[in-house]
Design a protein around this motif. Structure first.
Motif, mmCIF file in Angstrom:
data_model
loop_
_atom_site.group_PDB
_atom_site.id
_atom_site.type_symbol
_atom_site.label_atom_id
_atom_site.label_comp_id
_atom_site.label_asym_id
_atom_site.label_seq_id
_atom_site.Cartn_x
_atom_site.Cartn_y
_atom_site.Cartn_z
ATOM 1 N N GLN A 23 34.406 12.952 17.916
ATOM 2 C CA GLN A 23 32.911 14.047 18.367
ATOM 3 C C GLN A 23 32.495 15.014 17.514
ATOM 4 O O GLN A 23 33.828 16.690 16.965
ATOM 5 N N GLY A 24 31.195 14.799 16.583
ATOM 6 C CA GLY A 24 31.453 15.621 15.167
ATOM 7 C C GLY A 24 30.621 16.124 16.522
ATOM 8 O O GLY A 24 29.944 17.074 17.367
ATOM 9 N N PRO A 25 30.254 18.822 15.315
ATOM 10 C CA PRO A 25 30.059 19.000 15.976
ATOM 11 C C PRO A 25 28.834 19.439 16.728
ATOM 12 O O PRO A 25 27.973 18.403 16.299
ATOM 13 N N GLY A 26 28.129 19.384 17.757
ATOM 14 C CA GLY A 26 27.437 19.679 18.693
ATOM 15 C C GLY A 26 26.658 18.428 19.004
ATOM 16 O O GLY A 26 25.888 18.340 19.564
ATOM 17 N N LYS A 27 27.808 17.470 19.098
ATOM 18 C CA LYS A 27 27.787 16.135 19.716
ATOM 19 C C LYS A 27 28.993 15.574 20.714
ATOM 20 O O LYS A 27 29.475 16.138 20.638
ATOM 21 N N PHE A 46 32.783 6.270 20.469
ATOM 22 C CA PHE A 46 33.804 5.748 20.172
ATOM 23 C C PHE A 46 33.615 5.233 18.847
ATOM 24 O O PHE A 46 33.125 4.910 18.740
ATOM 25 N N VAL A 47 35.061 4.739 18.443
ATOM 26 C CA VAL A 47 35.178 4.545 17.122
ATOM 27 C C VAL A 47 35.994 3.152 16.989
ATOM 28 O O VAL A 47 34.943 2.370 16.234
ATOM 29 N N ALA A 48 36.928 2.903 16.962
ATOM 30 C CA ALA A 48 37.478 1.884 17.060
ATOM 31 C C ALA A 48 38.610 1.474 18.515
ATOM 32 O O ALA A 48 39.065 2.898 18.570
ATOM 33 N N ALA A 49 38.709 0.385 18.848
ATOM 34 C CA ALA A 49 40.163 -0.022 19.422
ATOM 35 C C ALA A 49 40.408 -1.348 18.865
ATOM 36 O O ALA A 49 40.212 -2.508 18.501
ATOM 37 N N ILE A 50 41.902 -1.527 19.609
ATOM 38 C CA ILE A 50 42.549 -2.354 18.796
ATOM 39 C C ILE A 50 44.117 -2.723 20.906
ATOM 40 O O ILE A 50 44.210 -2.197 21.196
ATOM 41 N N THR A 51 43.860 -4.391 20.841
ATOM 42 C CA THR A 51 44.438 -4.478 22.242
ATOM 43 C C THR A 51 47.226 -4.643 21.562
ATOM 44 O O THR A 51 47.017 -4.095 20.762
ATOM 45 N N TRP A 52 47.173 -4.876 22.760
ATOM 46 C CA TRP A 52 48.353 -3.867 22.591
ATOM 47 C C TRP A 52 49.200 -4.831 21.915
ATOM 48 O O TRP A 52 50.530 -4.696 21.359
ATOM 49 N N SER A 53 48.726 -5.933 21.100
ATOM 50 C CA SER A 53 49.050 -7.252 20.317
ATOM 51 C C SER A 53 48.982 -7.042 19.010
ATOM 52 O O SER A 53 49.914 -7.777 18.263
ATOM 53 N N GLY A 54 47.816 -6.249 19.118
ATOM 54 C CA GLY A 54 47.492 -5.876 17.448
ATOM 55 C C GLY A 54 46.253 -7.235 17.554
ATOM 56 O O GLY A 54 45.621 -7.555 16.079
ATOM 57 N N ALA A 85 33.992 14.947 11.482
ATOM 58 C CA ALA A 85 34.392 14.797 13.753
ATOM 59 C C ALA A 85 36.301 15.322 13.441
ATOM 60 O O ALA A 85 37.271 15.718 12.737
ATOM 61 N N VAL A 86 36.050 16.416 14.809
ATOM 62 C CA VAL A 86 37.376 15.761 15.260
ATOM 63 C C VAL A 86 38.109 14.648 16.192
ATOM 64 O O VAL A 86 36.763 14.249 16.829
ATOM 65 N N TYR A 87 38.683 14.141 15.543
ATOM 66 C CA TYR A 87 39.272 12.382 15.670
ATOM 67 C C TYR A 87 40.171 12.272 16.777
ATOM 68 O O TYR A 87 41.796 12.960 16.248
ATOM 69 N N TYR A 88 40.508 11.805 18.036
ATOM 70 C CA TYR A 88 41.117 11.676 18.695
ATOM 71 C C TYR A 88 42.130 10.179 19.045
ATOM 72 O O TYR A 88 40.996 9.137 19.505
ATOM 73 N N CYS A 89 43.201 10.266 18.806
ATOM 74 C CA CYS A 89 43.512 9.168 20.034
ATOM 75 C C CYS A 89 43.933 8.945 21.081
ATOM 76 O O CYS A 89 43.480 9.578 21.640
ATOM 77 N N ALA A 90 43.465 7.203 21.445
ATOM 78 C CA ALA A 90 43.358 7.817 23.420
ATOM 79 C C ALA A 90 43.711 6.278 23.453
ATOM 80 O O ALA A 90 43.932 5.331 23.148
ATOM 81 N N ALA A 91 45.014 6.284 24.671
ATOM 82 C CA ALA A 91 45.715 4.764 25.825
ATOM 83 C C ALA A 91 45.171 5.024 26.722
ATOM 84 O O ALA A 91 44.716 5.647 27.694
ATOM 85 N N GLY A 111 43.678 16.041 18.921
ATOM 86 C CA GLY A 111 42.635 15.951 18.300
ATOM 87 C C GLY A 111 43.223 16.011 16.807
ATOM 88 O O GLY A 111 44.037 17.006 16.349
ATOM 89 N N THR A 112 42.736 15.284 15.424
ATOM 90 C CA THR A 112 42.749 16.030 13.909
ATOM 91 C C THR A 112 41.346 15.830 13.888
ATOM 92 O O THR A 112 40.602 14.942 13.422
ATOM 93 N N GLN A 113 41.133 17.065 12.788
ATOM 94 C CA GLN A 113 39.859 17.652 11.698
ATOM 95 C C GLN A 113 40.069 16.351 10.669
ATOM 96 O O GLN A 113 40.872 16.654 9.694
ATOM 97 N N VAL A 114 38.506 15.300 10.729
ATOM 98 C CA VAL A 114 38.316 14.829 9.624
ATOM 99 C C VAL A 114 36.976 15.451 9.036
ATOM 100 O O VAL A 114 35.668 16.195 9.939
ATOM 101 N N THR A 115 36.318 16.413 7.964
ATOM 102 C CA THR A 115 36.274 17.202 7.086
ATOM 103 C C THR A 115 35.384 15.906 5.905
ATOM 104 O O THR A 115 35.930 15.878 4.450
ATOM 105 N N VAL A 116 34.594 15.654 5.620
ATOM 106 C CA VAL A 116 33.795 14.960 4.405
ATOM 107 C C VAL A 116 32.533 15.427 4.494
ATOM 108 O O VAL A 116 31.871 15.903 4.293
ATOM 109 N N SER A 117 32.903 16.079 2.229
ATOM 110 C CA SER A 117 31.690 17.343 1.547
ATOM 111 C C SER A 117 31.071 15.968 0.764
ATOM 112 O O SER A 117 31.162 14.874 0.416
ATOM 113 N N SER A 118 29.796 16.323 1.031
ATOM 114 C CA SER A 118 28.891 15.865 0.336
ATOM 115 C C SER A 118 29.030 16.073 -1.270
ATOM 116 O O SER A 118 29.747 16.762 -1.736
#
Length: 124
Positions: free
Chosen positions: A39-43, A47-55, A92-98, A117-124
């Motif tokens: 979840q980015g600022p004001g957004k 969804f970003v990515a997912a993986i099944t139980w077996s990988g 964005a703040v990155y969240y893990c979900a199950a 959630g954990t904050q990720v900040t990418v500077s230009s």
């Protein structure tokens, strides 16, 4: 019940890399499909990515395909998100979900358990 705790976020320059981790509690971790959202600022949370139980199956948002890799280690009850070639728009703040079961779902409503959630900040 599954409890999720993310780590690994931080500040990085554009083009750099980060690896996020999500540690899960619960003996049934290996039966859950795991996903990353952000979840980015004001957004809205997206969804970003997912993986099944077996990988054996993974799925990525178009915006991160080729740059991010999701993986899991069921022996360690941990899912990872390797993020390369980071861009400022990845900030964005990155969240893990199950979710129980083996079907990947790209909608946030399909996931019953969330980390803080954990904050990720990418500077230009």
């Amino acid at each position: 019940q599954v409890q999720l705790v993310e780590s690994g976020g931080g500040l990085v320059q554009a083009g750099g890399s980060l690896r996020l981790s999500c540690a899960a509690s619960g003996r049934t971790f290996s039966t859950y499909t795991m996903a990353w959202f952000r979840q980015g600022p004001g957004k809205q949370r997206e969804f970003v990515a997912a993986i099944t139980w077996s990988g054996s199956s993974t799925y990525y948002a178009d915006s991160v395909k080729g740059r991010f890799t999701v993986s899991r280690d069921n022996a360690k009850n941990t899912v990872y998100l390797q993020m390369n070639s980071l861009k400022p728009e990845d900030t964005a703040v990155y969240y893990c979900a199950a979710r129980a079961g083996a079907v990947i779902n790209t909608n946030r409503s399909g996931y019953a358990y969330w980390g803080q959630g954990t904050q990720v900040t990418v500077s230009s």
